[in-house]
Design an enzyme around this catalytic site. Structure first.
Site, PDB file in Angstrom:
ATOM      1  N   GLU A 252       0.887  -1.168   0.000  1.00  0.00           N
ATOM      2  CA  GLU A 252       0.000   0.000   0.000  1.00  0.00           C
ATOM      3  C   GLU A 252       0.923   1.216   0.000  1.00  0.00           C
ATOM      4  O   GLU A 252       1.585   1.496   0.988  1.00  0.00           O
ATOM      5  CB  GLU A 252      -0.902  -0.068   1.233  1.00  0.00           C
ATOM      6  CG  GLU A 252      -2.174   0.703   1.048  1.00  0.00           C
ATOM      7  CD  GLU A 252      -2.054   2.080   1.637  1.00  0.00           C
ATOM      8  OE1 GLU A 252      -1.637   3.000   0.885  1.00  0.00           O
ATOM      9  OE2 GLU A 252      -2.347   2.233   2.827  1.00  0.00           O
ATOM     10  N   GLU A 387       3.170  12.558  -5.087  1.00  0.00           N
ATOM     11  CA  GLU A 387       2.539  12.548  -3.762  1.00  0.00           C
ATOM     12  C   GLU A 387       3.237  13.580  -2.872  1.00  0.00           C
ATOM     13  O   GLU A 387       4.461  13.676  -2.868  1.00  0.00           O
ATOM     14  CB  GLU A 387       2.679  11.159  -3.135  1.00  0.00           C
ATOM     15  CG  GLU A 387       2.038  11.093  -1.760  1.00  0.00           C
ATOM     16  CD  GLU A 387       1.936   9.681  -1.216  1.00  0.00           C
ATOM     17  OE1 GLU A 387       2.928   8.961  -1.254  1.00  0.00           O
ATOM     18  OE2 GLU A 387       0.840   9.317  -0.741  1.00  0.00           O
TER      19      GLU A 387
END
Ligand code: ADP
Length: 484
Positions: A252, A387
């Site tokens: 993840e 990100e």
């Protein structure tokens, strides 16, 4: 002021022990002061923990329990966390930076994983497969054995619970490597295991450096399954280590998730979604709403409203923010804050407009950063594709639905996505076309421990949460019996 222990130990085979690599200082990001020291594991400590877990697996102490007994243990572990929420939450806030009320929410979230997966412990069943009169064939689900779980620093307790609860529910023995910035609160997971009567050695918790203890765990030949949450480059290292030992791995890895806002959206409700979407935990959330893609007809109005909301958040030490409200704490540390600050500076030099924030608050010395919004962001800019993991929203405009979807899907990630509209056709069309593991319609973060979560593309693979998560922790065995 909360009093906390000066020294915290690792938990291996039911014992609280020192670390072979010495100690690490844990810093309070709101003040820059050292809070406590934690034992630092080396590769030998990791090996002890893996061997302890392996012995529990081989002995059958956990694997062979009636599922309802594992379920009861998990429930008791969740209960223990809730019963100690008033002790855990301040420690979590002091080591991680988030407001005290957010830490309480995190303790409840962690407990909820134990509750939910306790309920599932009895629900996983095999099936019988017809092979004709001479055969009796059925499948069983068996635990992998030793589950290695490498935990990040943004939700140290909740994310450990997210993998621990389903792994234990399915009968795996676990070795958890906590993040070196935030190892303290995980001690309560060990205490919960002791209080609940989990077999000794079935849960081991170690803090250590990623490149040393983390790499030793990911590459250990007696680990049978790996769960990793963190950055893409570290995810690649973990996946390589898993590949070398041919063990399954769940990754993840974060995202650059987008909310598409149409002109018929409820803007009042959406501004509230932005508050949670990008300013919860100071934006240090893998599924944060780090991009808003808004129709040009309501762009200016929405930007004004978001700026007003962002400026209303009071930023300061999390420990003083006990009440649920319009506030934000410190980021996890100065390195992370500086990285975010640099990305904002670069975005401005690439042509983005700083609509609000973009500074360190003057009245605090810790790792604080103001709630920030960048407008006039275009798809080509680094800020639109990378990100940020901080309280920084990028706003992009669109003219028609196709363009909105194209922008939303234009990153290498694909964790979550959202569409905000009162038009059902538009919402369903977007839900089908968004390249993401989870789509939110008219509410960011809709869902919970029950709903599967995980990414496409560089956001990773495998699903956590929900019943899908259980499949990470079992192998299917087929048993075929021939009648003679
Ligand atoms: P960050 O750089 O923000 O700390 P990481 O993805 O590197 O994010 O860290 C997430 C977790 O992975 C932490 O527990 C960290 O110690 C661990 N980690 C870091 N490097 C490695 C590695 N090479 N192998 C295994 N785990 C690692």
């Amino acid at each position: 002021m909360t009093e906390i222990n000066e020294f915290w130990q690792n938990y291996i085979d039911g014992e609280w022990v020192d670390g072979g690599a010495g100690r690490i200082a844990v810093t309070n990001p709101a003040t820059g002061e050292v809070l406590a020291e934690h034992a630092l594991a080396d590769a030998t400590d990791i090996d002890h923990a893996v061997q302890a877990a392996r012995q529990v697996h081989l002995s059958g102490e956990l694997r062979d329990l009636h599922p309802v007994d594992r379920s009861r243990i998990l429930r008791a572990m969740g209960r223990h966390l809730l019963d100690h929420a008033d002790e855990i939450a301040p420690v979590l806030t002091l080591e991680q930076g988030k407001p005290l009320w957010e830490s309480r929410v995190e303790v409840h979230g962690a407990a909820r994983y134990f509750e939910y997966f306790a309920n599932q412990a009895e629900a996983v069943e095999g099936r019988s497969i017809p092979l004709g009169g001479r055969y009796f064939d059925f499948t069983v689900h068996e635990p992998h054995g030793v589950s290695a779980q490498i935990i990040p620093w943004n939700f140290p307790l909740e994310l450990a619970a997210r993998s621990l609860a389903p792994a234990l529910a399915m009968g795996n023995a676990c070795v958890v490597k906590s993040a070196e910035l935030t190892p303290l609160s995980s001690a309560w997971l060990g205490r919960a295991a002791e209080a609940a009567g989990l077999p000794t050695g079935a849960l081991n918790i170690l803090c250590g450096y990623g490149r040393e203890a983390g790499a030793a765990l990911a590459g250990h030949p007696d680990v049978n399954q790996i769960v990793f949450t963190g950055s893409v480059p570290t995810g690649v290292s973990v996946a390589k280590a898993a590949a070398l030992n041919i063990v399954p791995c769940v990754l993840e890895l974060g995202g650059k998730s987008a909310a598409i806002v149409h002109e018929d959206a409820d803007l009042d409700a959406f501004v509230d979604d932005v508050r949670w979407g990008i300013f919860l935990n100071a934006g240090q959330v893998c599924s944060a709403m780090s991009r808003v893609i808004v129709h040009e007809s309501c762009h200016d109005e929405l930007v004004d409203r978001i700026a007003e909301m962002a400026e209303s958040l009071s930023v300061g030490p999390g420990i003083d923010r006990a009440e649920f409200g319009a506030n934000m704490g410190a980021m996890v540390g100065e390195l992370q804050r500086d990285r975010v600050e640099l990305m904002v500076t670069e975005a401005i030099s690439d042509g983005a407009n700083l609509a609000t924030g973009g500074r360190r608050p003057k009245d605090h010395i810790g790792a604080f950063y103001q709630p920030t919004m960048l407008t006039e962001v275009t798809q080509e800019m680094k800020i639109a594709r990378t990100e940020i993991f901080g309280p920084v929203l990028s706003v992009l405009g669109f003219r028609d639905d196709d363009e909105a979807i194209e922008i939303a899907n234009a990153t290498q990630y694909g964790l979550v996505g959202g569409v905000f509209t009162s038009d059902l056709d538009r919402a369903t069309a977007a839900a089908k076309r968004l390249r993401a593991g989870q789509v939110f319609v008219n509410e960011w973060y809709a869902g919970g421990v029950e709903t599967p979560f995980g990414g496409w593309g560089k956001s990773g693979y495998g699903r956590e949460k929900g019943r899908e998560a259980l499949l990470n922790y079992v192998q299917t065995k087929n048993i075929a019996i021939r009648r003679r």
